[in-house]
Scaffold this motif. Structure first.
Motif, PDB file in Angstrom:
ATOM      1  N   LYS A  20      40.212  80.429-100.488  1.00 56.10           N
ATOM      2  CA  LYS A  20      39.018  80.346 -99.626  1.00 56.10           C
ATOM      3  C   LYS A  20      38.975  81.447 -98.575  1.00 56.10           C
ATOM      4  O   LYS A  20      38.222  81.373 -97.618  1.00 56.10           O
ATOM      5  CB  LYS A  20      38.900  78.981 -98.940  1.00 56.10           C
ATOM      6  CG  LYS A  20      38.949  77.802 -99.884  1.00 56.10           C
ATOM      7  CD  LYS A  20      37.713  77.719-100.716  1.00 56.10           C
ATOM      8  CE  LYS A  20      37.726  76.441-101.543  1.00 56.10           C
ATOM      9  NZ  LYS A  20      36.952  76.515-102.717  1.00 56.10           N
ATOM     10  N   ILE A  21      39.788  82.483 -98.757  1.00 50.85           N
ATOM     11  CA  ILE A  21      39.810  83.626 -97.842  1.00 50.85           C
ATOM     12  C   ILE A  21      39.689  84.894 -98.677  1.00 50.85           C
ATOM     13  O   ILE A  21      40.390  85.070 -99.663  1.00 50.85           O
ATOM     14  CB  ILE A  21      41.118  83.647 -97.025  1.00 50.85           C
ATOM     15  CG1 ILE A  21      41.173  82.429 -96.102  1.00 50.85           C
ATOM     16  CG2 ILE A  21      41.227  84.933 -96.226  1.00 50.85           C
ATOM     17  CD1 ILE A  21      42.489  82.256 -95.388  1.00 50.85           C
ATOM     18  N   ARG A  54      28.877  82.358-101.376  1.00 50.10           N
ATOM     19  CA  ARG A  54      30.017  81.588-100.855  1.00 50.10           C
ATOM     20  C   ARG A  54      30.371  82.028 -99.440  1.00 50.10           C
ATOM     21  O   ARG A  54      30.740  81.202 -98.608  1.00 50.10           O
ATOM     22  CB  ARG A  54      31.219  81.716-101.777  1.00 50.10           C
ATOM     23  CG  ARG A  54      31.033  80.975-103.077  1.00 50.10           C
ATOM     24  CD  ARG A  54      32.253  81.058-103.940  1.00 50.10           C
ATOM     25  NE  ARG A  54      32.066  80.330-105.171  1.00 50.10           N
ATOM     26  CZ  ARG A  54      32.998  80.215-106.100  1.00 50.10           C
ATOM     27  NH1 ARG A  54      34.176  80.771-105.930  1.00 50.10           N
ATOM     28  NH2 ARG A  54      32.753  79.546-107.195  1.00 50.10           N
ATOM     29  N   LEU A  55      30.263  83.309 -99.172  1.00 51.85           N
ATOM     30  CA  LEU A  55      30.508  83.799 -97.810  1.00 51.85           C
ATOM     31  C   LEU A  55      29.451  83.254 -96.858  1.00 51.85           C
ATOM     32  O   LEU A  55      29.769  82.765 -95.772  1.00 51.85           O
ATOM     33  CB  LEU A  55      30.506  85.330 -97.781  1.00 51.85           C
ATOM     34  CG  LEU A  55      31.739  86.019 -98.338  1.00 51.85           C
ATOM     35  CD1 LEU A  55      31.463  87.495 -98.571  1.00 51.85           C
ATOM     36  CD2 LEU A  55      32.928  85.837 -97.404  1.00 51.85           C
ATOM     37  N   ASN A  56      28.183  83.337 -97.252  1.00 56.52           N
ATOM     38  CA  ASN A  56      27.081  82.880 -96.395  1.00 56.52           C
ATOM     39  C   ASN A  56      27.127  81.378 -96.121  1.00 56.52           C
ATOM     40  O   ASN A  56      26.745  80.929 -95.047  1.00 56.52           O
ATOM     41  CB  ASN A  56      25.732  83.262 -96.989  1.00 56.52           C
ATOM     42  CG  ASN A  56      25.451  84.746 -96.893  1.00 56.52           C
ATOM     43  OD1 ASN A  56      26.023  85.441 -96.063  1.00 56.52           O
ATOM     44  ND2 ASN A  56      24.577  85.236 -97.756  1.00 56.52           N
ATOM     45  N   GLY A  58      29.798  79.609 -95.919  1.00 56.88           N
ATOM     46  CA  GLY A  58      31.012  79.258 -95.194  1.00 56.88           C
ATOM     47  C   GLY A  58      32.093  78.680 -96.083  1.00 56.88           C
ATOM     48  O   GLY A  58      33.151  78.287 -95.601  1.00 56.88           O
ATOM     49  N   GLU A  59      31.820  78.611 -97.375  1.00 55.19           N
ATOM     50  CA  GLU A  59      32.809  78.080 -98.311  1.00 55.19           C
ATOM     51  C   GLU A  59      34.068  78.950 -98.316  1.00 55.19           C
ATOM     52  O   GLU A  59      35.169  78.441 -98.478  1.00 55.19           O
ATOM     53  CB  GLU A  59      32.211  77.992 -99.717  1.00 55.19           C
ATOM     54  CG  GLU A  59      33.129  77.405-100.745  1.00 55.19           C
ATOM     55  CD  GLU A  59      32.499  77.312-102.130  1.00 55.19           C
ATOM     56  OE1 GLU A  59      33.271  77.247-103.088  1.00 55.19           O
ATOM     57  OE2 GLU A  59      31.263  77.322-102.233  1.00 55.19           O
ATOM     58  N   ILE A  60      33.865  80.253 -98.146  1.00 55.35           N
ATOM     59  CA  ILE A  60      34.984  81.183 -97.996  1.00 55.35           C
ATOM     60  C   ILE A  60      34.730  82.028 -96.766  1.00 55.35           C
ATOM     61  O   ILE A  60      33.609  82.097 -96.274  1.00 55.35           O
ATOM     62  CB  ILE A  60      35.167  82.093 -99.230  1.00 55.35           C
ATOM     63  CG1 ILE A  60      33.918  82.940 -99.444  1.00 55.35           C
ATOM     64  CG2 ILE A  60      35.525  81.294-100.469  1.00 55.35           C
ATOM     65  CD1 ILE A  60      34.066  84.022-100.465  1.00 55.35           C
ATOM     66  N   ARG A  61      35.767  82.660 -96.261  1.00 56.94           N
ATOM     67  CA  ARG A  61      35.570  83.558 -95.133  1.00 56.94           C
ATOM     68  C   ARG A  61      36.298  84.875 -95.379  1.00 56.94           C
ATOM     69  O   ARG A  61      37.319  84.911 -96.059  1.00 56.94           O
ATOM     70  CB  ARG A  61      35.969  82.943 -93.810  1.00 56.94           C
ATOM     71  CG  ARG A  61      37.234  82.256 -93.766  1.00 56.94           C
ATOM     72  CD  ARG A  61      37.526  81.545 -92.448  1.00 56.94           C
ATOM     73  NE  ARG A  61      38.942  81.227 -92.530  1.00 56.94           N
ATOM     74  CZ  ARG A  61      39.872  81.828 -91.822  1.00 56.94           C
ATOM     75  NH1 ARG A  61      39.563  82.744 -90.934  1.00 56.94           N
ATOM     76  NH2 ARG A  61      41.130  81.523 -91.989  1.00 56.94           N
ATOM     77  N   ALA A  62      35.705  85.906 -94.841  1.00 51.35           N
ATOM     78  CA  ALA A  62      36.279  87.245 -94.972  1.00 51.35           C
ATOM     79  C   ALA A  62      37.187  87.507 -93.774  1.00 51.35           C
ATOM     80  O   ALA A  62      36.842  87.176 -92.645  1.00 51.35           O
ATOM     81  CB  ALA A  62      35.177  88.277 -95.032  1.00 51.35           C
ATOM     82  N   VAL A  63      38.352  88.071 -94.042  1.00 52.21           N
ATOM     83  CA  VAL A  63      39.299  88.421 -92.992  1.00 52.21           C
ATOM     84  C   VAL A  63      39.796  89.834 -93.224  1.00 52.21           C
ATOM     85  O   VAL A  63      39.704  90.374 -94.328  1.00 52.21           O
ATOM     86  CB  VAL A  63      40.494  87.447 -92.934  1.00 52.21           C
ATOM     87  CG1 VAL A  63      40.030  86.036 -92.618  1.00 52.21           C
ATOM     88  CG2 VAL A  63      41.280  87.465 -94.230  1.00 52.21           C
TER      89      VAL A  63
END
Length: 64
Positions: A20-21, A54-56, A58-63
């Motif tokens: 999820k990242i 998925r990013l939009n 919030g299911e996953i997040r970018a780091v």
């Protein structure tokens, strides 16, 4: 890694998103794979849209 089929790109994306990242390295690996042939196929476009959705959501997040 240069996927020759959308299913290989999907596997790359699935592996990258399993936790999820989405890291910068994973983002670059996905983009490099998509652009390896200098074209974005309809299937590749669909897979990229899935990542963006998925990013939009919030299911996953970018780091970094």
């Amino acid at each position: 890694m240069e996927p020759s089929q959308p299913s290989e790109l999907r596997a790359l994306i699935d592996r990258a998103l399993a936790d999820k990242i989405l890291t910068r390295a994973e983002q670059q690996q996905i983009l490099d794979a998509v652009m390896a042939d200098q074209e974005i196929s309809p299937e590749e476009h669909e897979l990229l849209e899935l990542v963006v959705e998925r990013l939009n959501s919030g299911e996953i997040r970018a780091v970094d």
